[in-house]
Scaffold this active site. Structure first.
Site, PDB file in Angstrom:
ATOM      1  N   GLY A  12       7.265  -2.560   4.354  1.00 22.14           N
ATOM      2  CA  GLY A  12       5.947  -2.909   4.903  1.00 22.14           C
ATOM      3  C   GLY A  12       5.235  -4.011   4.261  1.00 22.14           C
ATOM      4  N   PHE A  13       4.018  -4.294   4.931  1.00 23.16           N
ATOM      5  CA  PHE A  13       3.164  -5.309   4.366  1.00 23.16           C
ATOM      6  C   PHE A  13       2.830  -5.196   3.079  1.00 23.16           C
ATOM      7  CE2 PHE A  13      -1.808  -6.365   3.887  1.00 23.16           C
ATOM      8  CZ  PHE A  13      -1.431  -7.599   3.598  1.00 23.16           C
ATOM      9  N   THR A  37       7.284   1.385  11.063  1.00 20.45           N
ATOM     10  CA  THR A  37       6.214   0.138  11.084  1.00 20.45           C
ATOM     11  C   THR A  37       6.524  -0.986   9.940  1.00 20.45           C
ATOM     12  OG1 THR A  37       4.747   1.445   9.511  1.00 20.45           O
ATOM     13  CG2 THR A  37       4.348   1.647  11.857  1.00 20.45           C
ATOM     14  N   GLY A  38       7.645  -0.440   8.963  1.00 24.26           N
ATOM     15  CA  GLY A  38       7.980  -1.787   8.050  1.00 24.26           C
ATOM     16  C   GLY A  38       9.055  -2.664   8.845  1.00 24.26           C
ATOM     17  N   TYR A 147      -4.547  10.230   9.610  1.00 26.39           N
ATOM     18  CA  TYR A 147      -4.366   9.345   8.400  1.00 26.39           C
ATOM     19  C   TYR A 147      -5.251   9.931   7.633  1.00 26.39           C
ATOM     20  CZ  TYR A 147      -3.900   5.085   5.927  1.00 26.39           C
ATOM     21  OH  TYR A 147      -3.765   3.925   5.039  1.00 26.39           O
ATOM     22  N   LYS A 151      -3.868  11.469   3.919  1.00 26.38           N
ATOM     23  CA  LYS A 151      -4.291  10.879   2.624  1.00 26.38           C
ATOM     24  C   LYS A 151      -5.053  11.658   1.679  1.00 26.38           C
ATOM     25  CE  LYS A 151      -1.954   6.930   3.112  1.00 26.38           C
ATOM     26  NZ  LYS A 151      -0.820   6.381   2.177  1.00 26.38           N
TER      27      LYS A 151
END
Ligand code: UDP
Length: 310
Positions: A12-13, A37-38, A147, A151
């Site tokens: 990922g980012f 999403t990576g 999300y 988390k």
């Protein structure tokens, strides 16, 4: 023997920048990513480097590894509002089941566990700026709940392993971060505005653009994460840049830096969009002697240059 670190979400980012930095610091790195999403391209330049392994795996399923592991940095999760709206169940699973699996792996290996948490645990905050002692204002059943609550559960899991099993744990609450290797289509404000400004399309500002964010350049963030890893501090630590801008200011700045003549197009504000966000980084400053160094204009210029290169 070099230390061996596992980075989940390593393609990922943020994960890819972490893999790069850990390798540069002499770690062996196991990059784990299911590429939802990576992006494989983010780690292409690291492939074949000594001490770099890639495992394509969804960490919401158990992961068994041979050999020693000294550190696990759990960064796997869809992380932009558009991404987690598209993958709501996977987001809940990776924050809960995935965190549980990686804590189990850390326990089995005697590794230190670092959780990538988020400013989203503060929800639409009623306290400004946000210190770590603020418990937040989260809508559990709204679109961001998948999300935010995942988390929050991840933080609870991490503290439970710390308290019950004496696991060495760290929790970093990451505020908005930007830089090269963000996906141009991840839906976030900075990449959206850059893509639109470079294409001469209108910049889509949601609401009236008066909502605020505070954006941290990725290299500054990575520096802070590595510093936190070296401590023995288990309570959450905010990392982010406290320079706060409105979204309209951000759009105008990006338009200017891209020398673009794009218009601003106002669009409806998404549900539960936080009105303001700025980290109180007193804890990070005191504990880590860390402070973000990159000015927003400079960081955006570097990001724009990398997006131009494609
Ligand atoms: N935003 C916007 N236009 C866009 C994308 C985002 O005005 O094209 C706004 C969004 O509504 C939010 C802020 O920019 O108020 C930051 O959104 P982002 O998706 O970057 O992340 P967030 O901080 O909300 O998680």
């Amino acid at each position: 023997m070099p230390k061996r670190a596992v980075v989940t979400g390593g393609a990922g980012f943020l994960g890819s920048h972490l893999c790069e930095r850990l390798l540069a610091d002499g770690y062996h790195v196991v990059c784990v990513d299911n590429l939802v999403t990576g992006v494989a391209r983010n780690i292409k330049h690291l492939e074949g480097r000594r001490g770099f392994e890639i495992i394509q795996h969804n960490v919401s399923e158990p992961l068994y590894l041979e050999g020693t592991v000294d550190a696990i940095l759990h960064f796997a999760s869809p992380a932009s509002p558009v991404d987690y709206a598209q993958h709501p169940i996977a987001t809940l699973k990776v924050g809960t089941l995935g965190t549980h699996n990686m804590l189990g792996l850390a326990r089995a290996k005697g590794a230190v566990f670092l959780l990538a948490s988020t400013s989203e645990v503060y929800g639409d905050p009623l306290v400004h700026p946000q210190p770590e002692t603020y418990w937040g204002n989260v809508n559990p059943i709204g679109p961001r709940g998948v999300y935010d609550e995942a988390k929050r559960a991840a933080e609870a899991f991490t503290m439970a392993y710390h308290r019950t099993h004496k696991l060495r744990t760290r929790i970093v609450r990451i505020f908005n971060t930007y830089g090269p290797r963000m996906r141009l289509n991840d839906g976030r404000a900075a990449p959206n505005f850059i893509r639109q400004a470079l294409a001469g399309e209108p910049l889509t500002v949601y609401g009236d653009g008066s909502q605020t964010r505070s954006l941290c350049y990725v290299d500054d963030l990575v520096e802070g994460i590595l510093a936190l890893l070296q401590t023995d501090y288990s309570d959450p630590v905010n990392l982010g840049n406290p320079t706060e801008v409105t979204i309209l200011e951000l759009a105008n700045l990006i338009r200017e830096l891209c020398a673009s003549t794009s218009e601003i197009a106002y669009k409806p504000l998404p549900e539960d969009d936080p009105k303001q966000r700025r980290p109180d980084i007193t804890r990070a400053r005191t504990l880590l002697h860390w402070t973000p160094r990159t000015d927003l204009g400079v960081g955006l210029q570097q990001t724009i240059a990398s997006f131009r290169q494609g």
